[in-house]
Structures are given as structure tokens and as C-alpha cells.
Scaffold this motif. Structure first.
Motif, PDB file in Angstrom:
ATOM      1  N   ARG A 161       0.838  -1.196   0.000  1.00 23.31           N
ATOM      2  CA  ARG A 161       0.000   0.000   0.000  1.00 23.31           C
ATOM      3  C   ARG A 161       0.874   1.248   0.000  1.00 23.31           C
ATOM      4  N   GLY A 162       1.960   1.223   0.778  1.00 24.67           N
ATOM      5  CA  GLY A 162       2.860   2.358   0.794  1.00 24.67           C
ATOM      6  C   GLY A 162       3.549   2.571  -0.541  1.00 24.67           C
ATOM      7  N   LEU A 163       3.999   1.485  -1.172  1.00 24.18           N
ATOM      8  CA  LEU A 163       4.639   1.595  -2.486  1.00 24.18           C
ATOM      9  C   LEU A 163       3.649   2.103  -3.533  1.00 24.18           C
ATOM     10  N   ALA A 164       2.409   1.639  -3.446  1.00 23.43           N
ATOM     11  CA  ALA A 164       1.396   2.101  -4.398  1.00 23.43           C
ATOM     12  C   ALA A 164       1.164   3.599  -4.270  1.00 23.43           C
ATOM     13  N   LEU A 165       1.105   4.090  -3.042  1.00 21.47           N
ATOM     14  CA  LEU A 165       0.926   5.522  -2.823  1.00 21.47           C
ATOM     15  C   LEU A 165       2.140   6.312  -3.308  1.00 21.47           C
ATOM     16  N   GLN A 166       3.337   5.741  -3.096  1.00 26.48           N
ATOM     17  CA  GLN A 166       4.546   6.419  -3.516  1.00 26.48           C
ATOM     18  C   GLN A 166       4.657   6.483  -5.040  1.00 26.48           C
ATOM     19  N   PHE A 167       4.393   5.375  -5.706  1.00 27.21           N
ATOM     20  CA  PHE A 167       4.556   5.311  -7.154  1.00 27.21           C
ATOM     21  C   PHE A 167       3.432   6.002  -7.917  1.00 27.21           C
ATOM     22  N   SER A 168       2.336   6.280  -7.246  1.00 30.81           N
ATOM     23  CA  SER A 168       1.209   6.920  -7.941  1.00 30.81           C
ATOM     24  C   SER A 168       1.422   8.419  -8.143  1.00 30.81           C
ATOM     25  N   ILE A 169       2.548   8.932  -7.720  1.00 26.65           N
ATOM     26  CA  ILE A 169       2.922  10.338  -7.934  1.00 26.65           C
ATOM     27  C   ILE A 169       1.851  11.273  -7.371  1.00 26.65           C
ATOM     28  N   ASN A 170       1.468  10.997  -6.129  1.00 28.46           N
ATOM     29  CA  ASN A 170       0.493  11.843  -5.409  1.00 28.46           C
ATOM     30  C   ASN A 170      -0.872  11.886  -6.081  1.00 28.46           C
ATOM     31  N   ASN A 171      -1.174  10.892  -6.906  1.00 27.92           N
ATOM     32  CA  ASN A 171      -2.495  10.804  -7.545  1.00 27.92           C
ATOM     33  C   ASN A 171      -3.306   9.692  -6.888  1.00 27.92           C
ATOM     34  N   THR A 172      -4.496  10.013  -6.446  1.00 27.08           N
ATOM     35  CA  THR A 172      -5.357   8.958  -5.914  1.00 27.08           C
ATOM     36  C   THR A 172      -5.938   8.118  -7.035  1.00 27.08           C
ATOM     37  N   THR A 173      -6.023   8.689  -8.232  1.00 29.41           N
ATOM     38  CA  THR A 173      -6.503   7.950  -9.403  1.00 29.41           C
ATOM     39  C   THR A 173      -5.688   8.363 -10.617  1.00 29.41           C
ATOM     40  N   MET A 174      -5.151   7.398 -11.331  1.00 28.18           N
ATOM     41  CA  MET A 174      -4.378   7.644 -12.555  1.00 28.18           C
ATOM     42  C   MET A 174      -5.227   7.192 -13.738  1.00 28.18           C
ATOM     43  N   ARG A 175      -5.772   8.151 -14.464  1.00 23.53           N
ATOM     44  CA  ARG A 175      -6.698   7.836 -15.554  1.00 23.53           C
ATOM     45  C   ARG A 175      -5.937   7.323 -16.773  1.00 23.53           C
ATOM     46  N   GLY A 176      -6.611   6.424 -17.498  1.00 16.71           N
ATOM     47  CA  GLY A 176      -6.076   5.961 -18.767  1.00 16.71           C
ATOM     48  C   GLY A 176      -5.576   4.537 -18.738  1.00 16.71           C
ATOM     49  N   MET A 177      -6.122   3.722 -19.633  1.00 16.21           N
ATOM     50  CA  MET A 177      -5.692   2.351 -19.844  1.00 16.21           C
ATOM     51  C   MET A 177      -5.829   2.037 -21.329  1.00 16.21           C
ATOM     52  N   PRO A 178      -5.004   1.159 -21.874  1.00 17.46           N
ATOM     53  CA  PRO A 178      -5.136   0.789 -23.291  1.00 17.46           C
ATOM     54  C   PRO A 178      -6.527   0.241 -23.595  1.00 17.46           C
ATOM     55  N   PRO A 179      -7.026   0.460 -24.799  1.00 25.84           N
ATOM     56  CA  PRO A 179      -8.382   0.002 -25.158  1.00 25.84           C
ATOM     57  C   PRO A 179      -8.619  -1.490 -24.909  1.00 25.84           C
ATOM     58  N   ALA A 180      -7.601  -2.307 -25.168  1.00 19.74           N
ATOM     59  CA  ALA A 180      -7.775  -3.749 -24.973  1.00 19.74           C
ATOM     60  C   ALA A 180      -8.023  -4.086 -23.506  1.00 19.74           C
ATOM     61  N   VAL A 181      -7.399  -3.336 -22.601  1.00 23.68           N
ATOM     62  CA  VAL A 181      -7.597  -3.579 -21.165  1.00 23.68           C
ATOM     63  C   VAL A 181      -8.991  -3.148 -20.753  1.00 23.68           C
ATOM     64  N   THR A 182      -9.444  -1.984 -21.223  1.00 23.04           N
ATOM     65  CA  THR A 182     -10.795  -1.527 -20.887  1.00 23.04           C
ATOM     66  C   THR A 182     -11.851  -2.435 -21.509  1.00 23.04           C
ATOM     67  N   TRP A 183     -11.562  -2.963 -22.700  1.00 19.80           N
ATOM     68  CA  TRP A 183     -12.498  -3.904 -23.332  1.00 19.80           C
ATOM     69  C   TRP A 183     -12.655  -5.147 -22.461  1.00 19.80           C
ATOM     70  N   LEU A 184     -11.549  -5.586 -21.896  1.00 20.43           N
ATOM     71  CA  LEU A 184     -11.585  -6.787 -21.061  1.00 20.43           C
ATOM     72  C   LEU A 184     -12.357  -6.550 -19.779  1.00 20.43           C
ATOM     73  N   GLY A 185     -12.282  -5.326 -19.246  1.00 18.35           N
ATOM     74  CA  GLY A 185     -12.894  -5.069 -17.956  1.00 18.35           C
ATOM     75  C   GLY A 185     -14.321  -4.579 -18.001  1.00 18.35           C
ATOM     76  N   GLU A 186     -14.708  -3.843 -19.053  1.00 13.78           N
ATOM     77  CA  GLU A 186     -16.035  -3.221 -19.033  1.00 13.78           C
ATOM     78  C   GLU A 186     -16.959  -3.620 -20.172  1.00 13.78           C
ATOM     79  N   SER A 187     -16.449  -4.278 -21.193  1.00 13.22           N
ATOM     80  CA  SER A 187     -17.304  -4.657 -22.317  1.00 13.22           C
ATOM     81  C   SER A 187     -17.982  -6.003 -22.073  1.00 13.22           C
ATOM     82  N   SER A 188     -18.886  -6.348 -22.980  1.00 17.70           N
ATOM     83  CA  SER A 188     -19.651  -7.590 -22.847  1.00 17.70           C
ATOM     84  C   SER A 188     -19.614  -8.375 -24.147  1.00 17.70           C
TER      85      SER A 188
END
Length: 349
Positions: free
Chosen positions: A155-182
Motif C-alpha cells: 500500500r505504501g509503495l502504491a501511494l509512492q509510485f502513484s505520484i500523489n495521484n489517488t486515481t491515474m486515468r487511462g488504460m489501453p483500449p484492450a484492457v478496458t475492453w476486457l474489464g467493461e465490455s460484454s
């Protein structure tokens, strides 16, 4: 006199044998009910909720349940393997968060879905390997210690590597297709769950390694005497649990089209609850992947039903907690009945 004495003895023996004949039958019936109990409860829950809220059985809502429980189901299957060896992995939620952040960082450098997914899978597997190696070869008394430590570290490494962002927007289309499409009326994440379940089912049921896991969880000392590489079997379960967290990270980041160090909060509790609610045992050596899947679906159905009924989030947490208590008590009762069945069987012999 001899005949008179022999008569009652024969009747008593016959009565005793009859009693012993009925006891195992009653016990076996009770054990069968306990084994299929979670599935029956899930079906009953679906019937009750569908009667209370007609919207529950609509295809769109059922698809939402499958999508919402996909991450829990995937990670719970890895948790199931760890619990089979009498272990526990508390780091899966933080591991998933760190994996999504690693994927988010890679996606900023290169727009390649395979590399992004590989980064998440590698990050999850690496944390799982560290858990297993430190626990086994560090001779720790319980995996609770190292997995609690890696929970905080990840959890600490995730907070450190996220560059002070609670949410990092943007993923390749193929990844979003896998997660949100039907596809075919089902969310793509459902097919990911099915694929992971199929692979783990083959590995655990039809390969020697799977039998080793059950042997190690059932009786570690006997497993050592049989020549089973107990240490590496245990390490492998934690590695796979971490890999499942990485797969869950791919699905979650695809569904949200983002990565975040805050993802996976309390996921470790959800996965443990899913495994135990589904009917597995903390004693190890007993259970199958169906337990994790049934438990994950039950959690998803309960949360969805309470949302449809406008019940607050706090009551949802209470409901899950009460179900966990019932599941643990069912496991205690099952162990008691199995012990009685073994005693009765020994007396019958």
C-alpha cells in the motif's frame, strides 16, 4: 437357560447394529447438507430477493452482479489455494492496488496492452512469491506476519509510485475492453473468471501438484514423510495467490479505465469471507474452487440486493459479518459430525 440367555444377547446385538446402521446414515446426510448448504443458501437468497425486488432478475442487473463479483472471485480462488495449505494471505488487496499502479505507470510510457497487463501480472506474482519465500524459508510461525507486513509495504509503495495521484486515468483500449465490455450477453470479466477457474481446476484436480496441495494441508508431517516438496508447494500457492491478485488488477483497472493506490481496500477480507462462506475450512486440506466462487457470488448477491432495497452500506457490512459467523459455525459443526462419523465407523468395524 442357555437358549434364554442367548436370545436377549442376539436381540441386543441386532439392536446395536441397527442403531449403528442408522447413525452413519443420519450423519452422512447431515454432512451432505452442510457441504451443499452454501449453494442452497445462495439459491434461496436469489429466490427471496427476486420476490422482493422484481428488478433483481433482469439481465442487466445479473450482468452487473457478475461484473461486480469478478475481481473478488478471481482473487478468492487464489486465496482458496493458500487456505488449503492452512495459510492466509492478507496482502491481496494492497497487492492488487500496487499492480494497478504498476500497470498505470507502464501505460504512460508505452501504449501497449500486453505490456501493461504483463506489468500487473508480474507485480502481483512477485509479491506473492515474496510472501511464500519469506514465510517458508524465513521460518516464520504463521503467514499472518509476512502477509500483514506486505499489505502495509504494498500500500505504501502504491501511494509512492502513484505520484500523489489517488486515481491515474487511462488504460489501453484492450484492457478496458476486457474489464467493461460484454460478449454474448455476459461481461467479459465473467469469461476471465471462467478461464482462471478452468486452469486452476485442471491443475488441482488432474495434476500431481494439486494432490500435493491437499496432502500438505491435510497432514504436513505425513506429506514430508511421503517425500512431497512441502516448502515449494506452499510457496507456489502464495505465488498463485499473488498472480490472481494481478489478474484481478487487470480486470478492475479495465473496468474503471484507471489505476489507483486506493483500490483493493478490504479485498483481503472479502476474499477470505468468500472462501469461508462458500464452505471451505481454515483447517486446510479440504475444499475446492467452487467454494470460492459460490462465496463470491453470495457476497455479490447480498450487496446488490441490499442496494436495490435501499439498505445502507453499514448494514451490508453487518450482514456479511453475520454470514461469516454462520459459515464458521457450520465448519465447526461439520468437523464435529465428521469426528462422530469416524468413531461410529470404527465401532462398526
Amino acid at each position: 437357560m442357555a437358549d434364554t440367555t442367548r436370545g436377549p444377547v442376539m436381540e441386543t446385538g441386532s439392536g446395536a447394529s441397527g442403531a449403528h446402521a442408522h447413525r452413519p446414515t443420519a450423519l452422512s446426510l447431515g454432512l451432505r447438507l452442510l457441504n451443499v448448504g452454501p449453494l442452497l443458501i445462495l439459491l434461496l437468497l436469489v429466490l427471496v430477493v427476486s420476490a422482493l425486488t422484481p428488478n433483481f432478475l433482469k439481465p442487466g442487473n445479473l450482468g452487473n452482479i457478475l461484473a461486480q463479483t469478478a475481481v473478488i472471485a478471481i482473487v478468492a480462488m487464489g486465496q482458496q489455494l493458500v487456505i488449503l495449505t492452512r495459510g492466509i494471505d492478507l496482502s491481496v488487496g494492497a497487492n492488487l492496488a500496487l499492480a494497478t499502479v504498476m500497470g498505470g505507470l507502464v501505460s504512460r510510457v508505452v501504449d501497449s496492452a500486453p505490456l501493461v497487463m504483463l506489468a500487473m501480472l508480474a507485480a502481483g506474482a512477485l509479491v506473492g512469491a515474496v510472501n511464500g519465500l519469506v514465510y517458508v524459508f524465513g521460518r516464520l510461525p504463521h503467514p499472518f506476519i509476512i502477509t500483514l507486513a506486505t499489505l502495509s509495504i504494498c500500500r505504501g509503495l502504491a501511494l509512492q509510485f502513484s505520484i500523489n495521484n489517488t486515481t491515474m486515468r487511462g488504460m489501453p483500449p484492450a484492457v478496458t475492453w476486457l474489464g467493461e465490455s460484454s460478449a454474448l450477453g455476459l461481461p467479459n470479466s465473467f469469461f476471465v473468471v471462467a478461464a482462471v477457474a478452468a486452469v486452476l481446476l485442471v491443475v488441482t484436480k488432474f495434476m500431481v501438484w494439486g494432490r500435493w496441495i491437499y496432502a500438505v494441508g491435510g497432514n504436513p508431517k505425513a506429506a514430508v514423510e511421503m517425500g512431497i516438496p512441502v516448502k515449494w508447494v506452499v510457496v507456489s500457492t502464495y505465488l498463485i495467490a499473488g498472480l490472481c491478485a494481478g489478474i484481478g488488477a487487470v480486470v478492475l483497472s479495465g473496468r474503471t479505465a484507471a489505476s489507483s493506490p486506493l483500490y483493493g481496500n478490504l479485498l483481503e477480507l472479502d476474499t477470505i469471507a468468500a472462501v469461508i462462506i462458500g464452505g471451505a475450512s481454515f483447517l486446510g486440506g479440504r475444499g475446492h474452487l467452487g467454494h470460492a466462487l459460490v462465496g463470491a457470488l453470495m457476497i455479490g448477491v447480498i450487496r446488490n440486493a441490499l442496494n436495490l432495497l435501499n439498505v445502507g452500506i453499514f448494514f451490508q457490512m453487518i450482514a456479511i459479518g453475520l454470514i461469516i459467523v454462520v459459515a464458521v459455525e457450520s465448519d465447526v459443526l461439520r468437523n464435529h459430525l465428521e469426528a462422530r462419523a469416524r468413531v461410529n465407523q470404527a465401532r462398526g468395524q
